[in-house]
Write a protein that holds these residues in place. Structure first.
Motif: not given
Length: 315
Positions: A174-175, A196-197, A272-274, A279-281
């Motif tokens: 998980l990056t 990932d987050l 949903g990925h940037d 995928y968000g905070i």
């Protein structure tokens, strides 16, 4: 975090391994939290930092963000203040053989670690060595009595794109990238499909006590980078393992992504990925709500004088 701690502060059965420069095992905010660790450089069971080396306080700073003690009248509180910590000394001033990275993950497997926090990477972009990838995936699949350990890596601070064959892109990783206090992109965080987050940088944390530290006291307000965002996320992961110990590492990975809060400055793709914000905070309250339900947390217990215990917990 205060609302998350109202639901759980973690559990002593949740073990978080911090792979880094070693730790100050006697730090007043960490000593009560420490379980035996490993020095894979010297091949012994003493993961104490080595005085005089550059950046030697890095591991102690990461450990504080993960699980510094709370309600002890000193310093700060880590993300999972009731979790246990083990330190692994892997990093120093010299280039180290790949086998020592493998040894670090094998140690986490042997001690049944729940979470492994890694705020390190290779000095130059390179494909992840197969033996390291295999060790990570073995830990992700077989750790924690077969439920798997959740392995977090910092995205890195080089303001570049992470290659799809690099360490952060391994399936079992998980990056974690970094945002600032305004939830904006930082100038340094790496980007790419493997992010990932993102998590806020943790600037205030534990420092090596005494003269060896970066500051004149036992704490520093100068930590940062994705090196600090990763242990922030690892502490949240510790809360989730404590709240839902039967979830597999894969389920925890999906949970943290699924419950992430949209980053206000992201431009996500169809999935949903940037590339910068993933995928968000990370959102500890949303994740805990999913595993524990929507019932409000119980009030803290009263102490002997009729006051709510924990009122003086570090923020």
């Amino acid at each position: 975090m205060e609302e998350a701690w109202g639901r759980t502060r973690g559990d002593a059965a949740t073990s978080i391994v911090v792979v880094d420069t070693g730790c100050d095992l006697d730090h007043p905010d960490l000593a009560a939290k420490m379980d035996p660790g490993r020095d894979v450089i010297d091949g012994d069971d003493d993961p104490t930092y080595k005085p005089g080396e550059a950046g030697v306080s890095h591991g102690t700073a990461c450990a504080g963000l993960v699980a510094a003690d709370t309600d002890n009248g000193v310093g700060i509180a880590g993300g999972c203040p009731a979790c246990r910590v083990r330190c692994v000394r892997l990093l120093d001033d010299e280039p180290r053989p790949i086998s020592q990275s493998v040894d670090a993950f094998e140690f986490a497997l042997q001690v049944n670690a729940s979470i492994v926090s890694n705020s390190w990477g290779y000095a130059e972009p390179m494909p992840v060595p197969r033996v390291v990838e295999d060790a990570i995936n073995r830990l992700f699949e077989a750790g924690r009595d077969g439920k798997g350990a959740l392995i977090l890596f910092a995205a890195g601070n080089d303001d570049r794109e992470i290659g799809e064959d690099e360490l952060q892109a391994v399936r079992g990783v998980l990056t974690v990238g970094a945002v600032n206090h305004l939830e904006e992109e930082t100038s340094f965080t790496n980007r790419g499909t493997s992010v990932d987050l993102v998590a806020p940088t943790g600037t205030l944390t534990t420092d090596i006590a005494g003269r060896e530290g970066d500051t004149s006291d036992d704490y520093t307000s100068l930590f940062g980078g994705t090196s600090s965002a990763c242990p922030v996320a690892a502490g949240v992961a510790g809360l989730l393992v404590s709240a839902a110990p039967d979830l597999t590492a894969g389920e925890l990975y999906d949970l943290m992504i699924r419950t992430a809060r949209p980053a206000p400055y992201a431009a996500p793709d169809e999935s949903g990925h940037d590339p910068i914000f993933g995928y968000g905070i990370i959102d500890p309250v949303a994740a805990l709500r999913e595993v524990l339900g929507d019932e409000p947390p119980p009030p803290p217990p009263l102490d002997g004088e009729g006051e709510h215990a924990g009122a003086e917990a570090e923020q």
